[in-house]
Design an enzyme around this catalytic site. Structure first.
Site, PDB file in Angstrom:
ATOM      1  N   HIS A   1       0.889  -1.225  -0.136  1.00  0.00           N
ATOM      2  CA  HIS A   1      -0.133   0.253   0.089  1.00  0.00           C
ATOM      3  C   HIS A   1       0.863   1.251  -0.038  1.00  0.00           C
ATOM      4  O   HIS A   1       0.495   2.257   0.271  1.00  0.00           O
ATOM      5  CB  HIS A   1      -1.015   0.333   1.208  1.00  0.00           C
TER       6      HIS A   1
ATOM      7  N   ARG B   1      -9.909   2.501  -6.602  1.00  0.00           N
ATOM      8  CA  ARG B   1     -11.362   2.314  -6.540  1.00  0.00           C
ATOM      9  C   ARG B   1     -11.893   3.833  -6.096  1.00  0.00           C
ATOM     10  O   ARG B   1     -10.924   4.672  -5.705  1.00  0.00           O
ATOM     11  CB  ARG B   1     -11.656   1.587  -5.401  1.00  0.00           C
TER      12      ARG B   1
ATOM     13  N   SER C   1     -12.655 -16.586  -7.663  1.00  0.00           N
ATOM     14  CA  SER C   1     -12.099 -15.345  -6.952  1.00  0.00           C
ATOM     15  C   SER C   1     -13.707 -14.507  -7.088  1.00  0.00           C
ATOM     16  O   SER C   1     -13.475 -13.351  -6.504  1.00  0.00           O
ATOM     17  CB  SER C   1     -11.315 -14.440  -8.000  1.00  0.00           C
TER      18      SER C   1
ATOM     19  N   ARG D   1     -22.023 -13.479  15.782  1.00  0.00           N
ATOM     20  CA  ARG D   1     -22.953 -12.414  16.463  1.00  0.00           C
ATOM     21  C   ARG D   1     -24.346 -12.878  15.657  1.00  0.00           C
ATOM     22  O   ARG D   1     -24.531 -12.681  14.474  1.00  0.00           O
ATOM     23  CB  ARG D   1     -22.598 -11.158  16.180  1.00  0.00           C
ATOM     24  N   LYS D   2     -25.293 -13.376  16.337  1.00  0.00           N
ATOM     25  CA  LYS D   2     -26.622 -13.712  15.855  1.00  0.00           C
ATOM     26  C   LYS D   2     -27.478 -12.457  15.621  1.00  0.00           C
ATOM     27  O   LYS D   2     -28.488 -12.809  14.668  1.00  0.00           O
ATOM     28  CB  LYS D   2     -27.281 -14.655  16.797  1.00  0.00           C
TER      29      LYS D   2
ATOM     30  N   GLY E   1     -18.930  -5.944  -1.349  1.00  0.00           N
ATOM     31  CA  GLY E   1     -18.188  -5.472  -2.279  1.00  0.00           C
ATOM     32  C   GLY E   1     -18.776  -4.692  -3.525  1.00  0.00           C
ATOM     33  O   GLY E   1     -18.715  -5.002  -4.699  1.00  0.00           O
TER      34      GLY E   1
END
Ligand code: A3P
Length: 310
Positions: free
Chosen positions: A98, A120, A217, A246-247, A274
């Site tokens: 990065h 992006r 992918s 976590r429900k 995404g």
């Protein structure tokens, strides 16, 4: 609360990074012409691109992506862990980074190593980063979207200003060994993007192999792949209640970050899988206008149509 690790005005995560390593990486890391580097500003789809590249290398055979964690397949060059691994690795190396261009190994500029730079829409990068970093113990928690919005525009976020990152790396865009991709185009035409990467790498895949790359992918398959979904990552890094079981969470967002990804659960009712343009669900009108203004100023000079989300 941990702060960043600062190096020459650029913020790095509080854990896993040392100034000495970042400095060494810039001055001493020698790139080889057979190396391939995946470059991104965080939250731009890095892990998706890594998965695609790995699958291209194996012609769609998923054995590698299903047996080796993604961070070992394409180590992070600037991290305490990635740097020594890469330094001593024989043969062609796949690596990720990065880093902004001015902190990247200087040897790149006299090398024939290939690099892919994925970009992006910064608005989606901002939103993705806000939800992701707030769940980790790696950085200062922004507490609110408004605060993170301010930090992002000022470049007071991990890896510095998006605008400077893009401007810096795009100066390489005419080079034969440099491929620029856009997340939005990858979404729109994933197969076309895979073919573009194959051409860039000089890899010939037959149609069946291309279909396998596409399949393995895909978001759905990546989410299930424990070597890519970061389900095995150290949970201590996510002390703010990142409870994968976590429900009450009705929706799941699969958010992966190159360095320390995770599965991220949202409280609201939108599956953030995404997508492109999710920023519209999070920016106020005033923020959208302020962002547009800064974008115009900071990205002035690039040809119209340079960025596919415009
Ligand atoms: P969102 O947070 O908007 O969902 P990075 O890998 O650079 O950290 O980028 C993370 C972003 O890439 C996340 O965006 C994540 O959902 C998205 N992403 C990861 N894998 C993907 C895939 N296979 N297809 C599409 N998007 C993907």
């Amino acid at each position: 609360m941990p702060d960043y690790n600062w190096f020459e005005g650029i913020a790095f995560p509080a854990i896993g990074f040392q100034k000495e390593v970042v400095e060494d990486v810039r001055n001493k890391f020698v790139l080889k012409e057979e190396d391939l580097i995946i470059l991104t500003y965080p939250k731009s789809g890095t892990n998706w691109l890594i998965e695609i590249v790995c699958l291209i290398q194996t012609k769609g055979d998923p054995t590698w992506i299903q047996s080796v964690p993604i961070w070992e397949r394409a180590p992070w060059i600037e991290t305490d862990i990635g740097y020594p691994v890469l330094k001593h690795k024989e043969g062609p190396r796949l690596m990720s980074s990065h880093l902004p261009i001015h902190l990247f190994p200087k040897s790149l500029f006299s090398s024939k190593a290939k690099a892919i730079y994925l970009i992006r829409n910064p608005r989606d990068v901002l939103v993705s980063g806000y939800f992701f970093w707030g769940k980790t113990s790696l950085v200062k928690n922004p507490e609110s979207m408004g605060t993170y919005f301010e930090w992002f525009l000022k470049g007071n976020v991990l890896y510095g200003s998006w605008f400077e990152h893009i401007r810096g790396w795009l100066s390489m865009r005419e080079g034969d060994n440099f491929l620029v991709l856009y997340y939005e185009e990858m979404q729109k035409d994933t197969k076309g993007t895979i073919k573009k990467i194959c051409d860039f790498l000089g890899k010939k895949l037959d149609p069946d192999e291309l279909d396998l790359v596409l399949k393995y992918s895909s978001f759905k398959v990546m989410k299930e792949n424990n070597m890519s979904n970061f389900s095995t990552i150290d949970q201590d890094l996510f002390p703010n209640g990142l409870n994968l079981l976590r429900k009450d969470s009705r929706k799941i967002s699969f958010i992966v970050s190159g360095d320390l990804p995770c599965q991220h659960y949202l409280e609201d009712s939108i599956i953030q899988v995404g997508t492109t343009g999710d920023w519209r669900n999070h920016f106020t009108v005033a923020q959208a206008e302020a962002f547009d203004k800064i974008f115009q100023e900071k990205m002035a000079g690039f040809p119209p149509g340079m960025f596919p989300w415009n």
